[in-house]
Design a protein around this motif. Structure first.
Motif: not given
Lengths: 249, 162
Positions: B125-139, A153-164
């Motif tokens: 809103p803070v839990k939206l990524h959980c539903s995203m996880l499910a969509e990506d799992a289907i894909k 965070k101090l380096n301006g980086i956060t771990i995204s909520e995107e699926t991995d």
């Protein structure tokens, strides 16, 4: 009166040792001003950088100190301190846990709201703010994962909520580990073994993260921290299981 | 169901105590329903050419989700199973996802959006990524299935040639 007296003797006796320590700890910003400002500090504490620091109580112009050197009341901290500054250690992933604990206790001895129950409202408020700030800094720095994420965070980086889903092999390993725990739910010996294994993995990751930060390879540190997050989740699950089974070590 | 069995018996009591002492945002009844009675928990044989397996993870919270689909010759999903290690919302999202994809064709299943899942479960809103996880799992599961199918047709054409 007693508090004041003891505080005076404290200042005299530990002038070199402790106050210097506190100055370096909470006020090392005087040495290095290139810190990233922290949002919550700006929110909770109003501090004007331009005007010289004056004691809010007696208007005495004081130099970087936790307490006004004239009337000895508690002062507001400057706004852009990192948790590392607050505890008073250098900004690095390699920390000595005992050092953090020691400095944390020293700071809380000075700042804990219990010490200010007979003081003015303003001082009570200041001690509450400072004390909770010190607590936050402590819990963040003492935890290998939280410390790493904070440094990102101090380096301006956060771990995204995107699926991995890129590293399927790694995720499979995590999945299998979780399934193993699921099957071992009532097997005390098995759980103990799993806890040990997981701790070894976490320690190894911490070493790799420390190396990456030392080499200033932030992306590498991030990828190891992501792995650590999964193993930390497993660790929390195991801890809960251990607690439920009444395993004490 | 085994997910639930792993929960301690005293949990109910403690959660009640905690919820009484700490003000907190509670889950929507739809989430609790799927969390307490998750549909389609389990595994399918991942080596079966008709089965597609998708494993996804959420790096921000350390949750992992495995979703498997079984597709018949007509391209219709006849079975779906999931296994999720994570928060209540992630479990509910994947449970709902398996329920929804069953009986759908592959293309229909691919059209499922995380927003539909989030809407059904009223995720904050803070839990939206959980539903995203499910969509990506289907894909991920469906793409694994299509890769398997392609390999199969390749193998077939290879054997025909020789």
């Amino acid at each position: 009166m007693y508090l004041r007296k003891s505080f005076l003797t404290f200042t005299r006796n530990y002038n070199v040792l402790c106050l210097n320590l506190i100055q370096q700890n909470l006020y090392s910003y005087h040495v290095n001003k290139n810190y990233v400002p922290l949002q919550f500090l700006i929110n909770t504490l109003q501090y004007s950088n331009n005007s010289p620091s004056k004691c809010w109580n007696c208007n005495f112009v004081y130099k970087s100190d936790l307490f006004c050197s004239k009337c000895k009341v508690l002062q507001e901290p400057p706004e852009n301190l990192t948790y590392f500054d607050i505890i008073g250690i250098s900004r690095s992933y390699d920390v000595k846990i005992t050092e953090i604990q020691k400095k944390y206790k020293e700071l809380q001895k000075l700042l804990h709201p219990d010490k200010y129950s007979t003081k003015s409202e303003k001082e009570k408020q200041l001690s509450e703010n400072l004390s909770s700030l010190v607590n936050k800094a402590y819990t963040t720095l003492i935890h290998p994962l939280k410390r790493g994420l904070y440094m990102l965070k101090l380096n301006g980086i956060t771990i995204s909520e995107e699926t991995d889903s890129l590293n399927a092999e790694f995720l499979m390993k995590i999945m299998e580990k979780n399934e193993e725990i699921e099957e071992a739910t009532n097997n005390v010996e098995k759980i103990k073994k799993l806890v040990q294994d997981n701790e070894i993995i976490l320690n190894n990751l911490a070493k790799k993260i420390a190396d990456a930060f030392r080499q200033e390879d932030i992306e590498k540190a991030k990828s190891f921290l992501v792995q650590m997050k999964y193993y930390d989740s497993i660790n929390n699950r195991l801890k809960k299981l251990k607690h439920d089974l009444g395993i004490i070590e | 169901m085994s997910l639930l069995r792993s929960l301690p018996s005293g949990l109910n009591r403690t959660t009640k105590l905690i919820s009484r002492s700490v003000p907190s945002v509670s889950y929507h009844p739809n989430v609790i329903d799927h969390y307490e009675n998750p549909r389609n928990v389990g595994s399918l044989d991942k080596n079966d050419p008709k089965v597609g397996t998708g494993i996804v993870g959420a790096p921000a919270c350390g949750d992992v989700m495995k979703l498997q689909v079984k597709v018949d010759e007509q391209g219709r999903i006849i079975d779906a199973k999931f296994k999720t290690f994570g928060c209540g919302s992630a479990i509910a999202s994947s449970s709902l996802a398996t329920e929804w994809v069953k009986g759908k064709t592959v293309d229909e299943a691919l059209a499922l959006k995380n927003t539909d899942i989030a809407k059904e479960l009223c995720l904050p809103p803070v839990k939206l990524h959980c539903s995203m996880l499910a969509e990506d799992a289907i894909k991920a599961a469906l793409s694994d299935y299509s890769i398997k199918q392609k390999q199969k047709t390749n193998e077939n054409s290879n054997t025909n040639e020789t």
